[in-house]
Design a protein around this motif. Structure first.
Motif, PDB file in Angstrom:
ATOM      1  N   ALA A 108     -19.889  -2.100  -4.100  1.00 29.03           N
ATOM      2  CA  ALA A 108     -20.614  -1.135  -3.323  1.00 29.03           C
ATOM      3  C   ALA A 108     -19.920  -0.314  -2.279  1.00 29.03           C
ATOM      4  O   ALA A 108     -19.505  -0.788  -1.056  1.00 29.03           O
ATOM      5  CB  ALA A 108     -21.702  -1.934  -2.426  1.00 29.03           C
ATOM      6  N   VAL A 109     -19.441   0.973  -2.886  1.00 30.99           N
ATOM      7  CA  VAL A 109     -18.316   1.470  -1.909  1.00 30.99           C
ATOM      8  C   VAL A 109     -19.155   2.626  -0.979  1.00 30.99           C
ATOM      9  O   VAL A 109     -19.482   3.752  -1.482  1.00 30.99           O
ATOM     10  CB  VAL A 109     -17.308   2.388  -2.798  1.00 30.99           C
ATOM     11  N   ASN A 110     -19.219   2.072   0.075  1.00 32.75           N
ATOM     12  CA  ASN A 110     -20.021   2.556   1.275  1.00 32.75           C
ATOM     13  C   ASN A 110     -19.445   3.687   2.176  1.00 32.75           C
ATOM     14  O   ASN A 110     -19.845   4.501   2.645  1.00 32.75           O
ATOM     15  CB  ASN A 110     -20.621   1.694   2.206  1.00 32.75           C
ATOM     16  N   GLY A 111     -18.026   3.677   1.954  1.00 36.18           N
ATOM     17  CA  GLY A 111     -17.209   4.723   2.965  1.00 36.18           C
ATOM     18  C   GLY A 111     -15.638   4.615   2.628  1.00 36.18           C
ATOM     19  O   GLY A 111     -15.407   4.284   1.341  1.00 36.18           O
ATOM     20  N   SER A 112     -15.108   5.215   3.406  1.00 37.90           N
ATOM     21  CA  SER A 112     -13.419   5.548   2.893  1.00 37.90           C
ATOM     22  C   SER A 112     -12.770   4.335   2.143  1.00 37.90           C
ATOM     23  O   SER A 112     -12.857   3.531   2.624  1.00 37.90           O
ATOM     24  CB  SER A 112     -12.781   5.908   4.175  1.00 37.90           C
ATOM     25  N   VAL A 113     -11.848   4.799   1.317  1.00 38.53           N
ATOM     26  CA  VAL A 113     -10.856   4.074   0.405  1.00 38.53           C
ATOM     27  C   VAL A 113      -9.720   4.227   0.563  1.00 38.53           C
ATOM     28  O   VAL A 113      -9.293   5.652   0.581  1.00 38.53           O
ATOM     29  CB  VAL A 113     -11.397   3.961  -0.936  1.00 38.53           C
ATOM     30  N   ALA A 114      -8.633   3.515   0.701  1.00 42.63           N
ATOM     31  CA  ALA A 114      -7.354   3.930   0.759  1.00 42.63           C
ATOM     32  C   ALA A 114      -6.426   2.710   0.250  1.00 42.63           C
ATOM     33  O   ALA A 114      -6.694   1.708   0.296  1.00 42.63           O
ATOM     34  CB  ALA A 114      -6.862   4.340   2.170  1.00 42.63           C
ATOM     35  N   ALA A 130     -20.926   5.883  -2.494  1.00 44.04           N
ATOM     36  CA  ALA A 130     -21.518   7.160  -1.671  1.00 44.04           C
ATOM     37  C   ALA A 130     -20.939   8.335  -1.934  1.00 44.04           C
ATOM     38  O   ALA A 130     -19.715   8.498  -2.311  1.00 44.04           O
ATOM     39  CB  ALA A 130     -21.347   6.497  -0.340  1.00 44.04           C
ATOM     40  N   GLU A 131     -21.866   9.388  -2.091  1.00 48.53           N
ATOM     41  CA  GLU A 131     -21.506  10.828  -2.222  1.00 48.53           C
ATOM     42  C   GLU A 131     -20.492  11.267  -1.242  1.00 48.53           C
ATOM     43  O   GLU A 131     -20.624  10.883  -0.140  1.00 48.53           O
ATOM     44  CB  GLU A 131     -22.763  11.561  -2.176  1.00 48.53           C
ATOM     45  N   GLY A 132     -19.595  11.689  -1.583  1.00 45.27           N
ATOM     46  CA  GLY A 132     -18.625  12.558  -0.678  1.00 45.27           C
ATOM     47  C   GLY A 132     -17.740  11.668   0.165  1.00 45.27           C
ATOM     48  O   GLY A 132     -16.781  12.167   1.013  1.00 45.27           O
ATOM     49  N   VAL A 133     -17.681  10.148  -0.446  1.00 44.71           N
ATOM     50  CA  VAL A 133     -16.612   9.417   0.323  1.00 44.71           C
ATOM     51  C   VAL A 133     -15.255   9.734  -0.144  1.00 44.71           C
ATOM     52  O   VAL A 133     -15.086   9.996  -1.232  1.00 44.71           O
ATOM     53  CB  VAL A 133     -17.054   8.000  -0.225  1.00 44.71           C
ATOM     54  N   ARG A 134     -14.372   9.527   0.914  1.00 45.79           N
ATOM     55  CA  ARG A 134     -13.051  10.104   0.520  1.00 45.79           C
ATOM     56  C   ARG A 134     -12.150   8.941   0.248  1.00 45.79           C
ATOM     57  O   ARG A 134     -11.888   7.805   0.745  1.00 45.79           O
ATOM     58  CB  ARG A 134     -12.475  10.621   1.812  1.00 45.79           C
ATOM     59  N   TRP A 135     -11.311   9.214  -0.956  1.00 44.65           N
ATOM     60  CA  TRP A 135     -10.413   7.976  -1.428  1.00 44.65           C
ATOM     61  C   TRP A 135      -9.007   8.765  -1.341  1.00 44.65           C
ATOM     62  O   TRP A 135      -8.603   9.694  -1.974  1.00 44.65           O
ATOM     63  CB  TRP A 135     -10.851   7.834  -2.981  1.00 44.65           C
ATOM     64  N   THR A 136      -8.113   8.062  -0.800  1.00 41.37           N
ATOM     65  CA  THR A 136      -6.730   8.422  -0.579  1.00 41.37           C
ATOM     66  C   THR A 136      -5.711   7.405  -1.236  1.00 41.37           C
ATOM     67  O   THR A 136      -5.797   6.312  -0.754  1.00 41.37           O
ATOM     68  CB  THR A 136      -6.550   8.784   0.833  1.00 41.37           C
ATOM     69  N   HIS A 137      -4.989   7.830  -1.989  1.00 42.30           N
ATOM     70  CA  HIS A 137      -3.903   6.908  -2.628  1.00 42.30           C
ATOM     71  C   HIS A 137      -2.856   7.391  -1.644  1.00 42.30           C
ATOM     72  O   HIS A 137      -1.951   8.361  -2.039  1.00 42.30           O
ATOM     73  CB  HIS A 137      -3.811   7.341  -3.990  1.00 42.30           C
ATOM     74  N   VAL A 138      -2.341   6.308  -0.798  1.00 39.26           N
ATOM     75  CA  VAL A 138      -1.654   6.795   0.369  1.00 39.26           C
ATOM     76  C   VAL A 138      -0.105   6.380   0.121  1.00 39.26           C
ATOM     77  O   VAL A 138       0.804   7.100   0.875  1.00 39.26           O
ATOM     78  CB  VAL A 138      -2.047   6.148   1.561  1.00 39.26           C
ATOM     79  N   PHE A 139       0.327   5.884  -0.947  1.00 41.81           N
ATOM     80  CA  PHE A 139       1.589   5.514  -0.966  1.00 41.81           C
ATOM     81  C   PHE A 139       2.632   6.562  -1.122  1.00 41.81           C
ATOM     82  O   PHE A 139       3.600   6.389  -0.205  1.00 41.81           O
ATOM     83  CB  PHE A 139       1.857   4.591  -2.177  1.00 41.81           C
ATOM     84  N   ALA A 140       2.428   7.399  -1.809  1.00 40.77           N
ATOM     85  CA  ALA A 140       3.605   8.658  -1.957  1.00 40.77           C
ATOM     86  C   ALA A 140       3.986   9.436  -0.315  1.00 40.77           C
ATOM     87  O   ALA A 140       4.917   9.602  -0.268  1.00 40.77           O
ATOM     88  CB  ALA A 140       3.089   9.564  -2.805  1.00 40.77           C
ATOM     89  N   ARG A 141       2.774   9.405   0.187  1.00 35.26           N
ATOM     90  CA  ARG A 141       2.716  10.339   1.463  1.00 35.26           C
ATOM     91  C   ARG A 141       3.418   9.122   2.506  1.00 35.26           C
ATOM     92  O   ARG A 141       3.885   9.901   3.724  1.00 35.26           O
ATOM     93  CB  ARG A 141       1.420  10.694   2.079  1.00 35.26           C
ATOM     94  N   ARG A 142       3.680   8.010   2.440  1.00 31.78           N
ATOM     95  CA  ARG A 142       4.237   7.227   3.016  1.00 31.78           C
ATOM     96  C   ARG A 142       5.684   6.988   2.645  1.00 31.78           C
ATOM     97  O   ARG A 142       6.341   5.902   3.179  1.00 31.78           O
ATOM     98  CB  ARG A 142       3.510   5.696   3.540  1.00 31.78           C
ATOM     99  N   GLY A 143       6.124   7.630   1.574  1.00 30.56           N
ATOM    100  CA  GLY A 143       7.460   7.137   1.115  1.00 30.56           C
ATOM    101  C   GLY A 143       7.493   5.729   0.478  1.00 30.56           C
ATOM    102  O   GLY A 143       8.430   5.252   0.146  1.00 30.56           O
ATOM    103  N   PRO A 189     -26.339   8.763  -2.781  1.00 29.95           N
ATOM    104  CA  PRO A 189     -26.446   9.020  -1.015  1.00 29.95           C
ATOM    105  C   PRO A 189     -26.048   7.542  -0.539  1.00 29.95           C
ATOM    106  O   PRO A 189     -26.576   6.486  -1.099  1.00 29.95           O
ATOM    107  CB  PRO A 189     -27.988   9.333  -0.869  1.00 29.95           C
ATOM    108  N   VAL A 190     -25.603   7.689   0.487  1.00 27.56           N
ATOM    109  CA  VAL A 190     -24.972   6.327   1.236  1.00 27.56           C
ATOM    110  C   VAL A 190     -25.924   5.365   1.569  1.00 27.56           C
ATOM    111  O   VAL A 190     -25.563   4.108   1.632  1.00 27.56           O
ATOM    112  CB  VAL A 190     -24.121   6.854   2.610  1.00 27.56           C
ATOM    113  N   ASP A 191     -26.972   5.741   1.762  1.00 28.68           N
ATOM    114  CA  ASP A 191     -28.004   4.640   2.259  1.00 28.68           C
ATOM    115  C   ASP A 191     -28.688   3.853   0.969  1.00 28.68           C
ATOM    116  O   ASP A 191     -29.338   3.241   1.008  1.00 28.68           O
ATOM    117  CB  ASP A 191     -29.241   5.192   2.988  1.00 28.68           C
TER     118      ASP A 191
END
Length: 265
Positions: A108-114, A130-143, A189-191
């Motif tokens: 149940a993905v309620n918020g941000s994922v990274a 939840a609609e509009g939740v931001r998922w960021t695959h951060v590895f490349a941006r951190r080298g 929706p998130v709720d």
């Protein structure tokens, strides 16, 4: 760990185990203690027939923003670098356990994922986000390179060129985008995230859970099997399940024109 930051909260909702990651100060990053407690719960669920499905969710505005790995301290208190050959072994083992657990799992993905939060969300059998939740695959941006099992699991879940877009460009995507790619099952929706996930989990809990577990195994193992091995595994599983009470109930209810009542045996 404190009352405001207990790390992991595990509750029961009937036959469903509800797991909440509650680390607001760290944006629900999964530390070793919470990981190990969740791992122990998966072991418990694997052995306890009363736990027939699991829901994993986050607390507050985040689902999970990755693995919370900190540098170690030497006896004098100075920070020492991690040996990166082995830094993620514990998380590799945990995500393999989550991938292989027989009990059906709903995230149940309620918020941000990274970061490693992608695996915590996507290794579930069903994903509600939840609609509009931001998922960021951060590895490349951190080298960094993807780790903690990411290079094994995500190509099995996300279409290849979409995964390259996520991993190499490291641009955020939303739950809505992942839903359009077929990676997320429900985008709501998130709720409605937790109620929807719990409703799905209860449906799974009411099912023939031994058959569901065997189906999970067959699908996952087929990803690494040749066709002869996969077909043999299917035949053996079918013979084994044919002896269960739920299989007999499924056949009997069909012949009697009624809804089956499964007991997980």
């Amino acid at each position: 760990m404190s009352d405001d930051d207990p790390g992991l909260v595990i509750e029961r909702d009937g036959a469903v185990g509800l797991v909440r990651l509650v680390r607001p100060a760290r944006r629900n990053a999964l530390d070793e203690d919470s990981r190990d407690r969740l791992s122990a719960f998966l072991d418990e669920a694997q052995a306890d027939p009363a736990i027939r499905a699991i829901v994993i969710t986050g607390h507050g505005r985040d689902f999970c923003t990755g693995a919370d790995v900190v540098a170690q301290k030497d006896p004098a208190g100075a920070m020492t670098p991690l040996d990166f050959r082995y830094a993620s072994v514990g998380f590799q083992r945990f995500f393999q356990q989550l991938w292989e657990v027989d009990v059906p799992v709903v995230s149940a993905v309620n918020g941000s994922v990274a970061g490693a939060g992608w695996m915590l969300a996507l290794l579930a059998d069903l994903v509600v986000a939840a609609e509009g939740v931001r998922w960021t695959h951060v590895f490349a941006r951190r080298g960094m390179i993807p780790h903690a099992g990411d290079p094994y699991f995500l190509p099995r879940i996300i279409p290849f060129h979409r995964l390259n877009e996520i991993a190499l460009l490291s641009d955020p995507v939303t739950s809505d985008t992942l839903h359009s790619w077929g990676v997320v099952n429900r985008c709501v929706p998130v709720d409605e995230v937790l109620p929807t996930a719990l409703a799905l989990a209860h449906r799974l809990a009411e099912g023939p859970t031994r058959s569901l577990a065997m189906a999970k195994r067959l699908y996952r193992r087929s990803l690494d099997s040749d066709i002869t091995t996969a077909m043999e595994a299917e035949r053996n599983a079918q013979a084994l399940i044919s002896t269960t009470t739920d299989r007999q109930e499924g056949l009997k209810s069909f012949l009697e024109g009624r809804t089956p009542t499964f007991i997980g045996d």
